[in-house]
Scaffold this motif. Structure first.
Motif, PDB file in Angstrom:
ATOM      1  N   ASP A 238      96.957  90.056   9.053  1.00 56.05           N
ATOM      2  CA  ASP A 238      95.869  90.156  10.024  1.00 56.05           C
ATOM      3  C   ASP A 238      96.242  90.936  11.274  1.00 56.05           C
ATOM      4  O   ASP A 238      95.377  91.529  11.917  1.00 56.05           O
ATOM      5  N   ARG A 239      97.529  90.894  11.649  1.00 51.65           N
ATOM      6  CA  ARG A 239      97.941  91.487  12.923  1.00 51.65           C
ATOM      7  C   ARG A 239      99.300  92.171  12.779  1.00 51.65           C
ATOM      8  O   ARG A 239     100.016  91.962  11.805  1.00 51.65           O
ATOM      9  N   ASN A 240      99.619  92.987  13.802  1.00 50.79           N
ATOM     10  CA  ASN A 240     100.886  93.716  13.832  1.00 50.79           C
ATOM     11  C   ASN A 240     101.561  93.573  15.192  1.00 50.79           C
ATOM     12  O   ASN A 240     100.877  93.510  16.225  1.00 50.79           O
TER      13      ASN A 240
ATOM     14  N   ARG B  14      98.405  97.192   6.596  1.00 48.31           N
ATOM     15  CA  ARG B  14      98.241  95.778   6.991  1.00 48.31           C
ATOM     16  C   ARG B  14      97.194  95.094   6.130  1.00 48.31           C
ATOM     17  O   ARG B  14      97.429  94.000   5.584  1.00 48.31           O
ATOM     18  N   ASP B  15      96.051  95.740   5.980  1.00 50.52           N
ATOM     19  CA  ASP B  15      94.963  95.142   5.207  1.00 50.52           C
ATOM     20  C   ASP B  15      95.334  95.039   3.722  1.00 50.52           C
ATOM     21  O   ASP B  15      95.023  94.037   3.070  1.00 50.52           O
TER      22      ASP B  15
ATOM     23  N   LYS C 289      94.243  93.360  17.475  1.00 47.28           N
ATOM     24  CA  LYS C 289      95.073  92.852  16.387  1.00 47.28           C
ATOM     25  C   LYS C 289      96.514  93.352  16.439  1.00 47.28           C
ATOM     26  O   LYS C 289      97.242  93.238  15.449  1.00 47.28           O
ATOM     27  N   ALA C 290      96.918  93.917  17.568  1.00 42.09           N
ATOM     28  CA  ALA C 290      98.310  94.359  17.698  1.00 42.09           C
ATOM     29  C   ALA C 290      98.815  94.104  19.106  1.00 42.09           C
ATOM     30  O   ALA C 290      98.061  94.162  20.080  1.00 42.09           O
TER      31      ALA C 290
ATOM     32  N   PRO D  57      98.456 105.034  13.592  1.00 41.57           N
ATOM     33  CA  PRO D  57      97.874 103.691  13.517  1.00 41.57           C
ATOM     34  C   PRO D  57      96.923 103.478  12.354  1.00 41.57           C
ATOM     35  O   PRO D  57      96.878 102.387  11.791  1.00 41.57           O
ATOM     36  N   GLU D  58      96.167 104.504  11.969  1.00 40.03           N
ATOM     37  CA  GLU D  58      95.233 104.324  10.853  1.00 40.03           C
ATOM     38  C   GLU D  58      95.987 103.986   9.569  1.00 40.03           C
ATOM     39  O   GLU D  58      95.564 103.111   8.795  1.00 40.03           O
TER      40      GLU D  58
ATOM     41  N   SER E 163      93.695  98.880  17.797  1.00 36.25           N
ATOM     42  CA  SER E 163      93.811  97.767  16.854  1.00 36.25           C
ATOM     43  C   SER E 163      92.710  96.721  16.972  1.00 36.25           C
ATOM     44  O   SER E 163      92.704  95.754  16.201  1.00 36.25           O
TER      45      SER E 163
ATOM     46  N   PHE F 299      97.333 100.307   9.885  1.00 38.81           N
ATOM     47  CA  PHE F 299      96.327  99.256   9.740  1.00 38.81           C
ATOM     48  C   PHE F 299      95.796  99.192   8.303  1.00 38.81           C
ATOM     49  O   PHE F 299      95.442  98.113   7.816  1.00 38.81           O
TER      50      PHE F 299
END
Length: 289
Positions: free
Chosen positions: A64-66, A58-59, A91-92, A51-52, A88, A55
């Motif tokens: 903004d979200r997944n 993503r940034d 945000k997920a 996840p790190e 998240s 994300f």
């Protein structure tokens, strides 16, 4: 055995800036294996892509979200997906793969963990068994939760799947448009058959994703753009987009995620279409509650 890496170490910064609230509605996590072992039935053994990493991408891409879709390498153990959602900060959300014998309490726990759909995979190179009758039972059980069904198949079995698709009592989202041939062009037989499916079934949506998988020409994927732009324009309220990071099984043709993002304004050519594709449509499916 060496583990597969199917993503670029650092994606390029896209030229296109997504609208506020944009959602990458098709991505995955792999492991980390030490904490979330892969299924003994997995057909591929990827390196960790947790996840790190997701994300941070993503940034970097301006999202903004997944929506995290359970990867086939994890089978029906959704722990890695649930872990990523939990990390998240809201945000997920996720799509699970479940065993047909799952009970209602387990479904409730998945819902509480941020799951909003289940995925059925019909690609023989990825799964050994795709029992339509058991899948349909699951679909009937998740419908009251407000979930939808995600289906992955290839164009040559679309006609065979029609009775099954028509029996599903909730929204259906088809991964990668059912993988039509891009060499046939925008009016080709396979994409035309798929558009007829969407015309006749307003509960069926699709992901206009993966030019790297579908293009016969390669980057910058002009054939994909030619075929897919009319789909976005014809069904603006039923399309989703995602990176497909970390690109399972694409180790021999690894795409740059920044380049994938820059395809968005080529298939969704107005700000209104882009907002529907990236914000409004995925919000309706994943953040309605």
């Amino acid at each position: 055995m060496s583990r597969i890496i199917s993503w670029v170490e650092e994606a390029s910064k896209p030229s296109y800036i997504p609208p506020a609230g944009a959602i990458d509605a098709h991505c995955h996590v792999f492991g980390p294996e030490a904490e979330f072992p892969f299924s003994p039935k997995t057909k591929y053994h990827p390196a960790d892509a947790g996840p790190e990493m997701l994300f941070a991408l993503r940034d970097r891409l301006g999202f903004d979200r997944n929506v995290i879709v359970q990867a086939s390498c994890h089978g029906t153990d959704n722990s890695a997906t649930l872990n990523a959602i939990a990390k998240s900060n809201g945000k997920a959300r996720g799509v699970a793969v479940v065993d047909p014998v799952i009970n209602d309490e387990e479904l409730k726990l998945l819902h509480e963990g941020g799951i909003r759909g289940v995925r059925f995979n019909f690609l023989k190179r990825l799964v050994d068994d795709a029992p339509k009758d058991k899948f349909l039972e699951i679909a009937k059980r998740i419908a009251p939760l407000g979930w939808h069904v995600v289906i992955y198949f290839e164009a040559d079995i679309l006609e065979e799947l029609l009775p099954f698709l028509e029996a599903i009592p909730t929204i259906v989202v088809v991964d990668h448009m059912g993988r039509p041939s891009m060499t046939q062009g925008r009016d080709g037989a396979e994409i035309s058959a798929f558009k007829r499916l969407l015309d006749e079934h307003p509960n069926i949506w699709t992901k206009v994703t993966c030019p790297d998988r579908l293009s016969a020409q390669g980057y910058p994927w002009d054939d994909f753009v030619e075929v897919v732009r009319p789909v976005v324009e014809r069904y603006p309220d039923r399309v989703l987009w995602g990176t497909d990071w970390p690109h399972p099984n694409m180790q021999d043709n690894i795409p740059d995620d920044g380049h994938l993002v820059d395809v968005i304004p080529r298939i969704a050519v107005t700000a209104e279409l882009q907002r529907k594709l990236l914000v409004d449509n995925p919000e309706r499916l994943y953040w309605a509650d």
